[in-house]
Structure formats: structure tokens, C-alpha cells
Design an enzyme around this catalytic site. Sequence first.
Site, mmCIF file in Angstrom:
data_model
loop_
_atom_site.group_PDB
_atom_site.id
_atom_site.type_symbol
_atom_site.label_atom_id
_atom_site.label_comp_id
_atom_site.label_asym_id
_atom_site.label_seq_id
_atom_site.Cartn_x
_atom_site.Cartn_y
_atom_site.Cartn_z
ATOM 1 N N ASP A 117 0.804 -1.223 0.000
ATOM 2 C CA ASP A 117 0.000 0.000 0.000
ATOM 3 C C ASP A 117 0.838 1.275 0.000
ATOM 4 O OD1 ASP A 117 -2.655 -0.901 -0.192
ATOM 5 O OD2 ASP A 117 -2.578 -1.603 1.875
ATOM 6 N N ASP A 178 -7.480 -4.057 -4.476
ATOM 7 C CA ASP A 178 -7.041 -2.778 -3.931
ATOM 8 C C ASP A 178 -5.741 -2.280 -4.561
ATOM 9 O OD1 ASP A 178 -8.337 -4.675 -2.192
ATOM 10 O OD2 ASP A 178 -8.196 -3.270 -0.526
#
Length: 400
Positions: A117, A178
Site C-alpha cells: 500500500d 485494492d
Amino acid sequence: MTALSRRLVLGGAAAAAAIGGLPLAGGTAQAGPRALREGLDYAVRKLRAVAPGISRFPEETKFEKWIYTDSGGWVGGFWPGLLWLAHLETKDPLFRRLAEESAERLAPRRTDLGTHDLGFLFYPSWVTAYRVTGEREWRDGAIQASDSLIRRYNTKGRFIRAWGNINDPGNAGRVIIDTMMNLDLLFFASKETGDAKYSTIAVEHARTTAKYFLRPDGSTPHVYDFDPATGTPIGPNTVQGYSPTSCWSRGQAWGMYGFTTVYRRTGQREFLDVATKLADHVLPYLRIDPVPIWDYRSPYAPHDIRDSSAGAITACALLDLAKITGNNRYRETAVSVLNAITDTCLTTKSSRAEAIVGRGTRHRGAEGGIEVSLPYGDYYYVEALLRLFRPAELAAAIGL
């Protein structure tokens, strides 16, 4: 009794449908352009009141107050990013100072090999900081984070692994929808350095995601597993969604936004086609209930818990698709979603709330973070409004 059904048994389907004043299926939220302008003004007022007292990274709320993560977790980029958005709207030096101070606290994460991320962490914070200020330290830090991110690339399967340290065999073959949102950090690095290695990995990961995540009807799973040694596909799975065959609404939103962005960076029609298929799949759901439920295929649909953060991300993606394609259905749906969030989800009626948007859902299946505020919900709500009210300034800041 399952955790997933407990709330519905206690309140009944009608009560679940009306949580927080949301309309029943088929209803419409009453708002409009003036209300959206007031929503943006409210967001700025809330940040002006709350932000000076925050020195860590909001993660979610408990009893309407932020709880924090010191390292930033995976959400750390959204708080400085939100402050940068407030600065774009107001030109107030207070927001710039707070944004810089918050972004600087992410510096140790530039070399983090334990997360995929890094785009979420460094794009809304450091990349935006560079675009707004022109200061090269932000640029160089974002490139360093890109160097860390590409070390997660699996050359056999042509994907960026999701969870776990790169030296940990656990989860080594897991890919999640994601990650599409982390690719723009790599495109930024290629543009700034002239080195195509970053964008090449981003494109290959996007192609792998398109090949294995996109179902014929335009829906997606949360997870797809591969054999990490050979790259052989194993099959769909989920962590956040209801099941491997369901359609987690925030994941679908990540995919819509991410594939639209990859098209922006490459001009390759294959990615726009995926983005529009994802968008077309959710339009019928959003016509019934503009604030999405947490999983479009929940067995309790349409009377399940909502996720305002999924709605805000979806609105951003649809506005971008409308701009690219000229398809006004996307813009009209995005505005409908924003109207519904503004009308039913803002924290305007609470004197103690520290966030802007309520009624978010972090992890419905695990009963974690339900009916809370989330930093990414606030961030994308404000981003979507700036797409409407300050499109030029926002485009310059986030690269539209």
C-alpha cells in the site's frame, strides 16, 4: 447466529434499510448542487476545527472520535492528502503546514517492504505535496517508495503481491483488487525518472488483474490466489467481501478508479474497457440505493449495512470516467451518490464528531468498523467534490 446477521435480526430489514436515515430501496436522497457546496464548506470547517489537534494518523472512529495509528498503517496517506485538498480549496497556509507536517511523519515508510500500500501512503501525501509545492524532497521520497513497491513484483505471475513482507512465504501468491490504486505511484516514478521499469510493472499487474479478476458481468472478487513459485492461477477468494463469488463494493470501487487511472497514464483502450465494465455493473445497484451496501451480493441486499467510503470512491471513479468518455450517465450517477452521502451520511448533526463522513464500513464480515468514519471516506468525498467545484486545481494536484 452469525455475526453477519445479528444486526438484521435485532432491527429487522426495514430498520437496517433506514440506518442513519438512508432511504429504503427505490427511494432517493434529497440534495442538490447547493447542498454539495455546503458539504464541501462543512468539510473545511470540520478540518479547520479538528486538524490542529491531530499529530498522528486517523484510522477510524470510535464513539465519533478518531482513533489513531502511529505508523500510518495502510491509511496514513489519506490524512495529509485530505489536508492538501483543504489547502486547494482555501489556499489557507494552515492547511499546507499541517499537511507537510503530517506527510513528513510518513518518511520512515519509504523503505517499508512489508506492504503493497505504498501508493495509498505516498501518492495523496508526497506526490501531491510535490505537485503543489515543487519541492523535490517530496518527489524523491515518492520515487524511493516506488523502488520499495516494485520489489514485491512476482515475475512468474506478473503481479504485485499483496500482504506480508517480501521475504515471508505466507500470502506470497495473493493479489487483491485494492492494489490497482497503488499503481499510479509507479507511473509517477517512471515519468519523473524516465525509467520505464516502474510503469512496465504497473501495466503488467493491471493486465493480470484484468485477466483474472474481471468476471463476464463486470463484477470482481476481492482476492485472487496464485502459486507464487510458478505464477499458476489458483482461483478467486476474499477477505473483505461476503464470499469469493460476491462483489465487495469498496473493492469494485478501487478497481473502477484504478483501471481508469491506468488508462489515463497509458492511453491503452483495454484498461478503459475494464473500467467501464466495472462501472456499468454497479450502475443498476446505485440507481436503487445511491450509498452502496458493503457487498453488492450480500444475501441481505438491499437491506444491509452501507459503506459511504465505497460510495465516495465510486463517485470519484465515475466522474473521471465521465470526463474521459463523455458518458453523462456516469456523471449523473456520481452526483446522485454524492447527494445521498451529503444528505444522509455527513456528521453535521453531531457536536462531538471529529470526522466529516459517517456510516462507513471497514470490515463487515468480521464485525470490525461498522457505522464508523474512515479517513479514506473523508478523503474521497472531498476529492469528488473538488472534481466538481475545483477541477483545474485538483487536476494539477493529483494528475488528472
